[in-house]
Design a protein around this motif. Structure first.
Motif, mmCIF file in Angstrom:
data_model
loop_
_atom_site.group_PDB
_atom_site.id
_atom_site.type_symbol
_atom_site.label_atom_id
_atom_site.label_comp_id
_atom_site.label_asym_id
_atom_site.label_seq_id
_atom_site.Cartn_x
_atom_site.Cartn_y
_atom_site.Cartn_z
ATOM 1 N N GLY A 117 34.536 -22.757 4.310
ATOM 2 C CA GLY A 117 35.885 -23.278 4.518
ATOM 3 C C GLY A 117 36.786 -22.276 5.211
ATOM 4 N N LEU A 118 36.679 -21.007 4.837
ATOM 5 C CA LEU A 118 37.497 -19.977 5.478
ATOM 6 C C LEU A 118 37.114 -19.778 6.936
ATOM 7 N N LEU A 119 35.839 -19.981 7.242
ATOM 8 C CA LEU A 119 35.371 -19.795 8.611
ATOM 9 C C LEU A 119 35.664 -21.003 9.500
ATOM 10 N N SER A 120 36.195 -22.065 8.907
ATOM 11 C CA SER A 120 36.495 -23.269 9.696
ATOM 12 C C SER A 120 37.712 -23.071 10.582
ATOM 13 N N SER A 121 38.586 -22.144 10.193
ATOM 14 C CA SER A 121 39.800 -21.909 10.988
ATOM 15 C C SER A 121 39.538 -20.825 12.015
ATOM 16 N N PRO A 122 39.929 -21.034 13.268
ATOM 17 C CA PRO A 122 39.722 -20.006 14.304
ATOM 18 C C PRO A 122 40.458 -18.719 13.959
ATOM 19 N N GLN A 123 39.855 -17.581 14.322
ATOM 20 C CA GLN A 123 40.445 -16.282 14.066
ATOM 21 C C GLN A 123 40.635 -15.548 15.390
ATOM 22 N N PRO A 124 41.699 -14.781 15.527
ATOM 23 C CA PRO A 124 41.943 -14.086 16.797
ATOM 24 C C PRO A 124 40.896 -13.037 17.111
ATOM 25 N N SER A 125 40.352 -12.387 16.100
ATOM 26 C CA SER A 125 39.404 -11.307 16.359
ATOM 27 C C SER A 125 38.464 -11.159 15.187
ATOM 28 N N ALA A 126 37.335 -10.458 15.435
ATOM 29 C CA ALA A 126 36.378 -10.199 14.367
ATOM 30 C C ALA A 126 36.982 -9.284 13.306
ATOM 31 N N GLU A 127 37.824 -8.341 13.721
ATOM 32 C CA GLU A 127 38.452 -7.428 12.772
ATOM 33 C C GLU A 127 39.337 -8.192 11.788
ATOM 34 N N GLU A 128 40.164 -9.081 12.312
ATOM 35 C CA GLU A 128 41.049 -9.840 11.442
ATOM 36 C C GLU A 128 40.268 -10.797 10.549
ATOM 37 N N LEU A 129 39.164 -11.331 11.074
ATOM 38 C CA LEU A 129 38.341 -12.222 10.258
ATOM 39 C C LEU A 129 37.719 -11.452 9.085
ATOM 40 N N CYS A 130 37.262 -10.229 9.330
ATOM 41 C CA CYS A 130 36.724 -9.405 8.229
ATOM 42 C C CYS A 130 37.766 -9.231 7.129
ATOM 43 N N ASP A 131 38.969 -8.891 7.555
ATOM 44 C CA ASP A 131 40.028 -8.642 6.565
ATOM 45 C C ASP A 131 40.349 -9.908 5.772
ATOM 46 N N ARG A 132 40.367 -11.045 6.458
ATOM 47 C CA ARG A 132 40.709 -12.284 5.760
ATOM 48 C C ARG A 132 39.631 -12.661 4.743
ATOM 49 N N LEU A 133 38.372 -12.536 5.127
ATOM 50 C CA LEU A 133 37.292 -12.888 4.199
ATOM 51 C C LEU A 133 37.323 -11.998 2.958
ATOM 52 N N LEU A 134 37.558 -10.720 3.159
ATOM 53 C CA LEU A 134 37.616 -9.812 2.005
ATOM 54 C C LEU A 134 38.811 -10.135 1.122
ATOM 55 N N GLN A 135 39.938 -10.438 1.739
ATOM 56 C CA GLN A 135 41.135 -10.738 0.959
ATOM 57 C C GLN A 135 40.987 -12.023 0.152
ATOM 58 N N GLU A 136 40.384 -13.041 0.751
ATOM 59 C CA GLU A 136 40.299 -14.342 0.094
ATOM 60 C C GLU A 136 39.140 -14.441 -0.892
ATOM 61 N N LEU A 137 38.044 -13.766 -0.601
ATOM 62 C CA LEU A 137 36.836 -13.942 -1.418
ATOM 63 C C LEU A 137 36.570 -12.779 -2.374
ATOM 64 N N ARG A 138 37.018 -11.607 -2.037
ATOM 65 C CA ARG A 138 36.718 -10.416 -2.834
ATOM 66 C C ARG A 138 37.703 -10.306 -3.990
ATOM 67 N N HIS A 139 37.203 -10.330 -5.236
ATOM 68 C CA HIS A 139 38.060 -10.178 -6.407
ATOM 69 C C HIS A 139 38.488 -8.717 -6.520
ATOM 70 N N PRO A 140 39.759 -8.446 -6.904
ATOM 71 C CA PRO A 140 40.213 -7.053 -7.017
ATOM 72 C C PRO A 140 39.363 -6.211 -7.954
ATOM 73 N N ALA A 141 38.770 -6.843 -8.960
ATOM 74 C CA ALA A 141 37.924 -6.108 -9.905
ATOM 75 C C ALA A 141 36.454 -6.410 -9.662
ATOM 76 N N GLY A 142 36.080 -6.632 -8.395
ATOM 77 C CA GLY A 142 34.702 -6.973 -8.080
ATOM 78 C C GLY A 142 33.712 -5.961 -8.625
ATOM 79 N N HIS A 143 32.649 -6.450 -9.223
ATOM 80 C CA HIS A 143 31.692 -5.574 -9.886
ATOM 81 C C HIS A 143 30.520 -5.194 -8.985
ATOM 82 N N ASP A 144 30.564 -5.628 -7.710
ATOM 83 C CA ASP A 144 29.448 -5.334 -6.813
ATOM 84 C C ASP A 144 29.989 -4.884 -5.465
ATOM 85 N N ASP A 145 29.167 -4.117 -4.739
ATOM 86 C CA ASP A 145 29.536 -3.684 -3.395
ATOM 87 C C ASP A 145 29.536 -4.876 -2.438
ATOM 88 N N VAL A 146 30.224 -4.681 -1.308
ATOM 89 C CA VAL A 146 30.243 -5.694 -0.257
ATOM 90 C C VAL A 146 30.001 -5.004 1.083
#
Length: 700
Positions: A651-680
């Motif tokens: 769903g997050l990838l359905s929206s166009p992103q201006p750049s790969a850098e900004e897409l990385c940041d958005r995916l981490l912000q939306e999907l990565r829990h602040p207390a994530g117990h695993d590396d990404v």
């Protein structure tokens, strides 16, 4: 006439109706019988009916001896009765009594002489079946023993709750002579607030006639004004043979020992609960500050009104205590107060560095490795426990009166100090409190030390992990790439996730993302070896399936480690992507104008299992298309199914992103829990035309 007699005479004149002699209620089912001087029964309690079998109408007015005593024991009974009436000395003992049904029963007696307001003598007999008494003694553990061994206080009060008769035992409990009771009201003799409830109970028993047994009262009397004592108070209404209420009988047993034992047992249970709760609450994570806060939270408010936990700064920096020269340098980790207080401003806030003067309890703990208990703080004592004069004034204003300092010792090494204080709680700390604080501090110190050790190991592993990851150039022939690595949060181990972008001949580019199953420095080291091997194998121009086959053999030699991996090679001249997977989550392909899709790849088994072939898949990757490679730390959680999380990614990838850098940041912000117990590890590649570099968010 004595002053006591004058008070009684005045009380008699103040009565609105006729007044008769008062009797005493029994204790725990004891029968009460009031006998006149000529031996006739004047009062007969309901318990007497049950004990002797005669109804009140059958007994009252009868001579007691012929009614209750066999002829062979009658002379003795008359003699004992005469002695009590003549001497005023009480008689106690067991005596055979004839029941109405003709049987003989051994009855336990307490006989004493009472004198009414007219000076007439009566005999008050308190009696109970001896077998019943012994049965009660067996079933009531401590209280019965206290009743049997301690004197029983007895008194009779009139309907206005003025004393008519008091025995020496009760006078001793009150610390007031017997004569000074007579004619005075109950509250005149016992003015303390603790006895107001007994007065209310007396009025209730007078009104209802329902006895009250064993009401516990805790208070102080003139007999012992410096400390609390406890009594079991029983109340019965007394009536004459015509049913007129004469007053109330009061039976008092000193149960201070039982009260203190119960209080001590209750306190011990509270301490056990505190230890159990503290053990469960402290050390739930491997985060240093949180563990220190858990220790403070466990002790407030049950043990202390305020707690502060400080750690030696050298322990935080180097993992070991290094006192060196001069005052020890502390870093405040946790503060907890039971309520808003000025004293909080006198405590060093968490995160701040501080030192303490040589006489401060914290400095004492560091020097001696021993706790310090200050039961009573007065005046200049507050300057000893305060950081400075202003802090001492704040502590005084807050009412701090007792203090403890406890060293935090782990594996034989002192790592910090915990301070505890009381202000609103009026009780000073005692040795039991200190022992409890030391027990919890010892357990917490080990958890804190483990957290510090974990923090240093984790920091080393994260440093190693980051040093082994490549420094990427954002532009490659026909590709724009962006990558991110995020370690597990502070309470988890750093894992073995990696990514790499490897330039190949012919403008081709190898893309890989992998995850070593494990954590810490060993996993990071294994990751580095696999990344190096992947780069070497890629330079041999092997197809992705053969690269994974060789990596599988290498990983198998690194037992017990396994790893998942996706390896892909992109050829911009042919717009072709060859990709193979070894047990890894499927990459996402985003094509311009189409919904994102998970690539349906032959998954195979993780690297290191051995003996399983790998297959490569070829597909088109045209300018404007995106390829998203990731490790499971991006999408896996402990509370949601993986399918839902993958849908969220799409769903997050359905929206166009201006750049790969900004897409990385958005995916981490939306999907990565602040207390994530695993590396990404996250790698995004956007295909671009070879002749010009431009973004791939909208396609071309």
């Amino acid at each position: 006439m004595s002053r006591a007699e004058q008070r009684l005479a005045h009380a008699d004149r103040a009565e609105e109706g006729p007044s008769g002699p008062s009797g005493l209620m029994d204790l725990l089912g004891v029968a009460a019988v009031l006998v006149e001087a000529d031996g006739r029964i004047d009062m007969w309690s309901p318990q007497a009916e049950e004990l002797f079998g005669y109804a009140r109408a059958e007994a009252v007015g009868q001579h007691a001896a012929p009614l209750l005593v066999h002829p062979e024991h009658r002379d003795m009974a008359v003699r004992l009765f005469a002695e009590v009436m003549e001497t005023g000395r009480a008689w106690a003992g067991a005596f055979p009594v004839r029941h109405k049904d003709g049987s003989t029963r051994m009855v336990e007696f307490r006989n004493m002489r009472l004198t009414d307001s007219l000076g007439d003598h009566y005999a008050l007999g308190l009696a109970t079946d001896r077998s019943t008494l012994r049965h009660v003694e067996r079933n009531v553990a401590l209280s019965t023993r206290l009743v049997a061994q301690a004197p029983i206080g007895l008194s009779v009060l009139d309907t206005h709750l003025r004393y008519l008769a008091v025995n020496p035992a009760l006078a001793g409990m009150h610390g007031v002579p017997e004569a000074d009771h007579l004619g005075r009201s109950y509250r005149e003799v016992l003015p303390g607030d603790a006895f107001s409830s007994v007065e209310a109970s007396m009025r209730q028993v007078l009104a209802s006639g329902v006895p009250l047994v064993d009401q516990q009262v805790v208070g102080r009397t003139a007999a012992d004004p410096e400390q609390d004592r406890a009594w079991a108070v029983s109340l019965y209404r007394l009536e004459d043979h015509r049913g007129h209420v004469l007053g109330i009988a009061n039976v008092v047993v000193d149960v201070t020992d039982r009260y203190l034992a119960a209080k001590k047992a209750d306190r011990a249970q509270q301490r056990l609960r505190l230890v159990a709760n503290g053990s469960a609450r402290i050390g739930t994570t491997l985060e240093v500050g949180r563990t220190a806060q858990e220790l403070a939270d466990a002790l407030v408010p049950d043990l202390a009104d305020m707690v502060a936990v400080d750690l030696l700064d050298s322990v935080l920096k180097r993992g070991r205590s290094d006192l060196g020269e001069g005052p020890a340098l502390f870093r405040a980790l946790a503060v907890k107060t039971a309520y808003p207080t000025d004293a909080a401003e006198a405590i060093v806030p968490p995160g701040r560095l501080t030192t303490y003067h040589a006489d401060h309890p914290a400095a004492h703990c560091i020097r001696t490795r021993s706790p310090l208990l200050l039961t009573h703080l007065e005046g200049s004592d507050l300057y000893r426990i305060a950081a400075d004069a202003d802090a001492a004034r704040l502590l005084a204003r807050a009412g701090v009166h007792s203090d403890m300092a406890v060293p935090l010792i782990a594996r034989g090494e002192i790592i910090g100090v915990m301070g505890l204080a009381r202000a609103r709680n009026p009780l000073p700390f005692d040795e039991d409190d200190l022992a409890l604080a030391c027990e919890l501090a010892s357990s917490a110190a080990l958890s804190i030390d483990n957290a510090v050790l974990h923090q240093h190991i984790r920091s080393a592993a994260e440093t190693l992990q980051r040093s082994l990851l490549p420094q990427l150039s954002p532009m490659h022939p026909g590709l724009e790439v962006a990558a991110r690595y995020r370690p597990a949060q502070a309470f988890s181990e750093v894992g073995g996730d990696w990514y790499d972008v490897i330039p190949l001949d012919g403008d081709r580019t190898a893309l890989t993302v992998g995850d070593v199953m494990g954590s810490g420095i060993p996993a990071a080291t294994t990751m580095g070896r696999l990344r190096t091997a992947t780069s070497t194998l890629a330079d041999l121009n092997l197809d992705p399936a053969r690269v994974l086959t060789h990596l599988d053999k290498i990983t198998h030699g690194l037992d017990p480690y396994l790893a998942t991996c996706v390896f892909a090679v992109y050829d911009p001249h042919e717009c072709r992507l060859d990709v193979a997977s070894a047990g890894h989550l499927p990459p996402v392909l985003v094509r311009a104008g189409r919904p994102p899709e998970l690539l349906d790849l032959p998954i195979a088994t993780p690297l290191g299992v051995g003996g399983v072939p790998f297959e490569a898949t070829s597909l088109e990757l045209n300018p404007g298309d995106q390829l998203v490679l990731y490790t499971d730390g991006l999408v896996e959680t402990r509370h949601e199914p993986i399918d839902k999380r993958l849908d969220d990614l799409l769903g997050l990838l359905s929206s166009p992103q201006p750049s790969a850098e900004e897409l990385c940041d958005r995916l981490l912000q939306e999907l990565r829990h602040p207390a994530g117990h695993d590396d990404v590890a996250l790698l995004i590649a956007c295909a671009q035309p070879l002749d010009r570099a431009r973004g791939c968010g909208t396609g071309a």
